[in-house]
Design an enzyme around this catalytic site. Structure first.
Site, PDB file in Angstrom:
ATOM      1  N   THR A  69       0.838  -1.194   0.000  1.00 38.11           N
ATOM      2  CA  THR A  69       0.000   0.000   0.000  1.00 38.11           C
ATOM      3  C   THR A  69       0.872   1.242   0.000  1.00 38.11           C
ATOM      4  OG1 THR A  69      -1.935   1.032   1.029  1.00 38.11           O
ATOM      5  CG2 THR A  69      -0.340   0.042   2.539  1.00 38.11           C
TER       6      THR A  69
ATOM      7  N   GLY B 136     -17.797   1.490  -1.559  1.00 32.04           N
ATOM      8  CA  GLY B 136     -16.424   1.168  -1.962  1.00 32.04           C
ATOM      9  C   GLY B 136     -15.772   0.036  -1.189  1.00 32.04           C
TER      10      GLY B 136
ATOM     11  N   GLY C 199      -6.326  10.002  -9.989  1.00 26.39           N
ATOM     12  CA  GLY C 199      -5.184   9.517  -9.211  1.00 26.39           C
ATOM     13  C   GLY C 199      -4.964   8.030  -9.473  1.00 26.39           C
ATOM     14  N   GLY C 200      -4.239   7.386  -8.561  1.00 25.06           N
ATOM     15  CA  GLY C 200      -3.927   5.969  -8.730  1.00 25.06           C
ATOM     16  C   GLY C 200      -5.177   5.109  -8.772  1.00 25.06           C
ATOM     17  N   ALA C 201      -6.135   5.394  -7.913  1.00 25.29           N
ATOM     18  CA  ALA C 201      -7.360   4.581  -7.861  1.00 25.29           C
ATOM     19  C   ALA C 201      -8.174   4.763  -9.142  1.00 25.29           C
ATOM     20  CB  ALA C 201      -8.186   4.959  -6.635  1.00 25.29           C
TER      21      ALA C 201
ATOM     22  N   ASP D  98      -6.291  -4.129  -8.224  1.00 22.72           N
ATOM     23  CA  ASP D  98      -7.258  -3.057  -7.923  1.00 22.72           C
ATOM     24  C   ASP D  98      -8.382  -2.991  -8.963  1.00 22.72           C
ATOM     25  OD1 ASP D  98      -6.224  -2.140  -5.522  1.00 22.72           O
ATOM     26  OD2 ASP D  98      -4.848  -0.738  -6.480  1.00 22.72           O
TER      27      ASP D  98
ATOM     28  N   LYS E 250       3.483   1.565  -3.841  1.00 16.52           N
ATOM     29  CA  LYS E 250       2.958   0.780  -4.970  1.00 16.52           C
ATOM     30  C   LYS E 250       3.793   0.926  -6.246  1.00 16.52           C
ATOM     31  CE  LYS E 250      -1.918   0.309  -3.719  1.00 16.52           C
ATOM     32  NZ  LYS E 250      -3.300   0.450  -4.234  1.00 16.52           N
TER      33      LYS E 250
HETATM   34  N1  LIG Z   1     -12.193   1.032  -2.128  1.00 16.46           N
HETATM   35  C1  LIG Z   1     -10.912   0.773  -2.334  1.00 16.46           C
HETATM   36  O1  LIG Z   1     -10.460  -0.370  -2.283  1.00 16.46           O
HETATM   37  C2  LIG Z   1      -9.978   1.907  -2.656  1.00 16.46           C
HETATM   38  C3  LIG Z   1      -8.749   1.637  -3.271  1.00 16.46           C
HETATM   39  C4  LIG Z   1      -7.891   2.713  -3.548  1.00 16.46           C
HETATM   40  C5  LIG Z   1      -8.261   3.999  -3.199  1.00 16.46           C
HETATM   41  N2  LIG Z   1      -9.476   4.213  -2.602  1.00 16.46           N
HETATM   42  C6  LIG Z   1      -9.894   5.576  -2.244  1.00 16.46           C
HETATM   43  O2  LIG Z   1      -9.885   6.344  -3.431  1.00 16.46           O
HETATM   44  C7  LIG Z   1      -9.557   7.692  -3.147  1.00 16.46           C
HETATM   45  C8  LIG Z   1      -8.496   8.184  -4.123  1.00 16.46           C
HETATM   46  O3  LIG Z   1      -7.300   7.444  -3.940  1.00 16.46           O
HETATM   47  P1  LIG Z   1      -6.007   7.672  -4.856  1.00 16.46           P
HETATM   48  O4  LIG Z   1      -4.997   6.699  -4.391  1.00 16.46           O
HETATM   49  O5  LIG Z   1      -6.375   7.718  -6.287  1.00 16.46           O
HETATM   50  O6  LIG Z   1      -5.561   9.133  -4.395  1.00 16.46           O
HETATM   51  P2  LIG Z   1      -4.734  10.228  -5.219  1.00 16.46           P
HETATM   52  O7  LIG Z   1      -3.834   9.572  -6.201  1.00 16.46           O
HETATM   53  O8  LIG Z   1      -4.154  11.136  -4.177  1.00 16.46           O
HETATM   54  O9  LIG Z   1      -5.860  11.047  -6.044  1.00 16.46           O
HETATM   55  C9  LIG Z   1      -6.767  11.858  -5.372  1.00 16.46           C
HETATM   56  C10 LIG Z   1      -7.853  12.325  -6.344  1.00 16.46           C
HETATM   57  O10 LIG Z   1      -8.803  13.114  -5.611  1.00 16.46           O
HETATM   58  C11 LIG Z   1      -8.896  14.428  -6.226  1.00 16.46           C
HETATM   59  N3  LIG Z   1      -9.144  15.437  -5.197  1.00 16.46           N
HETATM   60  C12 LIG Z   1      -8.597  15.501  -3.951  1.00 16.46           C
HETATM   61  N4  LIG Z   1      -9.067  16.595  -3.303  1.00 16.46           N
HETATM   62  C13 LIG Z   1      -9.898  17.228  -4.160  1.00 16.46           C
HETATM   63  C14 LIG Z   1     -10.694  18.408  -4.072  1.00 16.46           C
HETATM   64  N5  LIG Z   1     -10.708  19.171  -2.953  1.00 16.46           N
HETATM   65  N6  LIG Z   1     -11.466  18.769  -5.132  1.00 16.46           N
HETATM   66  C15 LIG Z   1     -11.464  18.003  -6.258  1.00 16.46           C
HETATM   67  N7  LIG Z   1     -10.723  16.860  -6.408  1.00 16.46           N
HETATM   68  C16 LIG Z   1      -9.959  16.487  -5.357  1.00 16.46           C
HETATM   69  C17 LIG Z   1      -7.556  14.611  -6.896  1.00 16.46           C
HETATM   70  O11 LIG Z   1      -7.684  15.605  -7.882  1.00 16.46           O
HETATM   71  P3  LIG Z   1      -6.356  16.409  -8.373  1.00 16.46           P
HETATM   72  O12 LIG Z   1      -5.698  15.524  -9.393  1.00 16.46           O
HETATM   73  O13 LIG Z   1      -6.910  17.671  -8.954  1.00 16.46           O
HETATM   74  O14 LIG Z   1      -5.511  16.656  -7.165  1.00 16.46           O
HETATM   75  C18 LIG Z   1      -7.328  13.212  -7.468  1.00 16.46           C
HETATM   76  O15 LIG Z   1      -8.093  12.986  -8.623  1.00 16.46           O
HETATM   77  C19 LIG Z   1      -9.099   7.698  -1.668  1.00 16.46           C
HETATM   78  O16 LIG Z   1     -10.160   8.194  -0.900  1.00 16.46           O
HETATM   79  C20 LIG Z   1      -8.876   6.245  -1.327  1.00 16.46           C
HETATM   80  O17 LIG Z   1      -9.158   5.937   0.010  1.00 16.46           O
HETATM   81  C21 LIG Z   1     -10.335   3.192  -2.329  1.00 16.46           C
END
Ligand SMILES: NC(=O)c1ccc[n+]([C@@H]2O[C@H](COP(=O)([O-])OP(=O)(O)OC[C@H]3O[C@@H](n4cnc5c(N)ncnc54)[C@H](OP(=O)(O)O)[C@@H]3O)[C@@H](O)[C@H]2O)c1
Length: 278
Positions: free
Chosen positions: A67, A245, A135-137, A107, A71
């Protein structure tokens, strides 16, 4: 718990890792299937990550989940990686065999399995999907939807350049919408996925007017703390099918557990309740 001298060992590597629900999840399956084994949290600093992995393999670990923030580094550290890991530039599951590290990324699999389990009537080929986030997700979500043959994916992200990068790297029928145009992206969609961190505990909700979203569309939030995010509450209130989720987390863990412990585990309501309990 059964722990003999032949117990199989696996765990989750992260920094920090104390928030992870994976030990609880795998612990449930180990008990449920009476497996002689253990799954433990493994906090490893970024600078010690690659060496740490090699040491775990030398200690006889059968593998690990990976994690944040490791990754991407895990892809570089593995001896081989499957197509999905290379495509997403990240590894979340490692199988250790004869000292070799075999990386994969589950994922996208977890996302799609959760969606299909939670919304069995959803048909991938029937209508466009809207993915919010880049983002990554979000990459894993987009890859899964491309593999499922969704005819059009509308990608919306606050920072447009990140969405453009995803579209460039994951080739397919992707259309990018500006953040200001996000409501317009919802027209005639069959699926809306929130893949941002908005709606998570401590974060503001995703500010999205759902008026243009067809009532038949499914809304999936990959945030699972809380289980019912403001987006899902809003969608359920207007009659859309909703999928939370948590199942993505649970389903992405299945291939690793099977590879390490030799049992194909299931995602059940009892498991969901157990993983979310304090
Ligand atoms: N259910 C599951 O198994 C699982 C697995 C992985 C992740 N997740 C969840 O998915 C979410 C994203 O994870 P990630 O790893 O992709 O994170 P990340 O790479 O940090 O990406 C975050 C995303 O959220 C956007 N964002 C953050 N704050 C914002 C705001 N104030 N207004 C508009 N957009 C905003 C970012 O936009 P910008 O590009 O503009 O910054 C980006 O698209 C997390 O909450 C995580 O817990 C869940």
């Amino acid at each position: 718990m059964i722990l003999s001298g032949r117990a199989g060992l696996a765990g989750i590597v992260g920094w920090p890792v104390s928030h992870s629900r994976s030990p609880k999840l795998h612990g449930y399956w180990l008990r449920h299937h009476r497996v002689d084994g253990a799954y433990v949290p493994l906090p490893i600093r970024p600078e010690a990550f690659a060496q740490g992995l090699r040491m775990l393999a030398a200690f006889g670990f059968r593998g690990v989940n990976v994690t944040l923030p490791h990754k991407e580094a895990a892809l570089a550290a593995c001896d081989e990686a499957d197509d999905q890991a290379r495509r997403l530039g990240a590894v979340n599951t490692i199988v250790m065999r004869d000292g070799r590290l075999e990386g994969s990324n589950t994922d996208a699999f977890g996302f799609l399995e959760n969606l299909v389990q939670g919304a069995p009537a959803w048909r991938a080929r029937a209508a466009p999907a809207v993915v919010v986030g880049a983002g990554g997700a979000a990459r894993a979500v987009v890859a899964a939807l491309l593999d499922a043959a969704v005819p059009e994916i509308r990608l919306v992200n606050r920072t447009r350049s990140r969405a453009e990068m995803v579209a460039q790297e994951l080739d397919g029928p992707l259309q990018i919408f500006d953040w200001a145009d996000r409501t317009r992206a919802l027209s005639q969609a069959g699926l809306l996925v929130n893949a941002t961190s908005l709606g998570m505990v401590g974060q503001p909700p995703l500010d999205l007017d759902l008026s243009d979203l067809p009532r038949a569309a499914v809304v999936n939030d990959i945030v699972y703390t809380p289980l019912q995010t403001p987006l899902l509450a809003q969608a359920a209130k207007r009659g859309n099918g909703v999928v939370d989720g948590l199942g993505m987390l649970l389903h992405q863990a299945r291939p690793g557990f099977e590879a390490w412990f030799g049992v194909e585990p299931e995602v059940t309501d009892e498991l969901r309740r157990f993983v979310m309990s304090d």
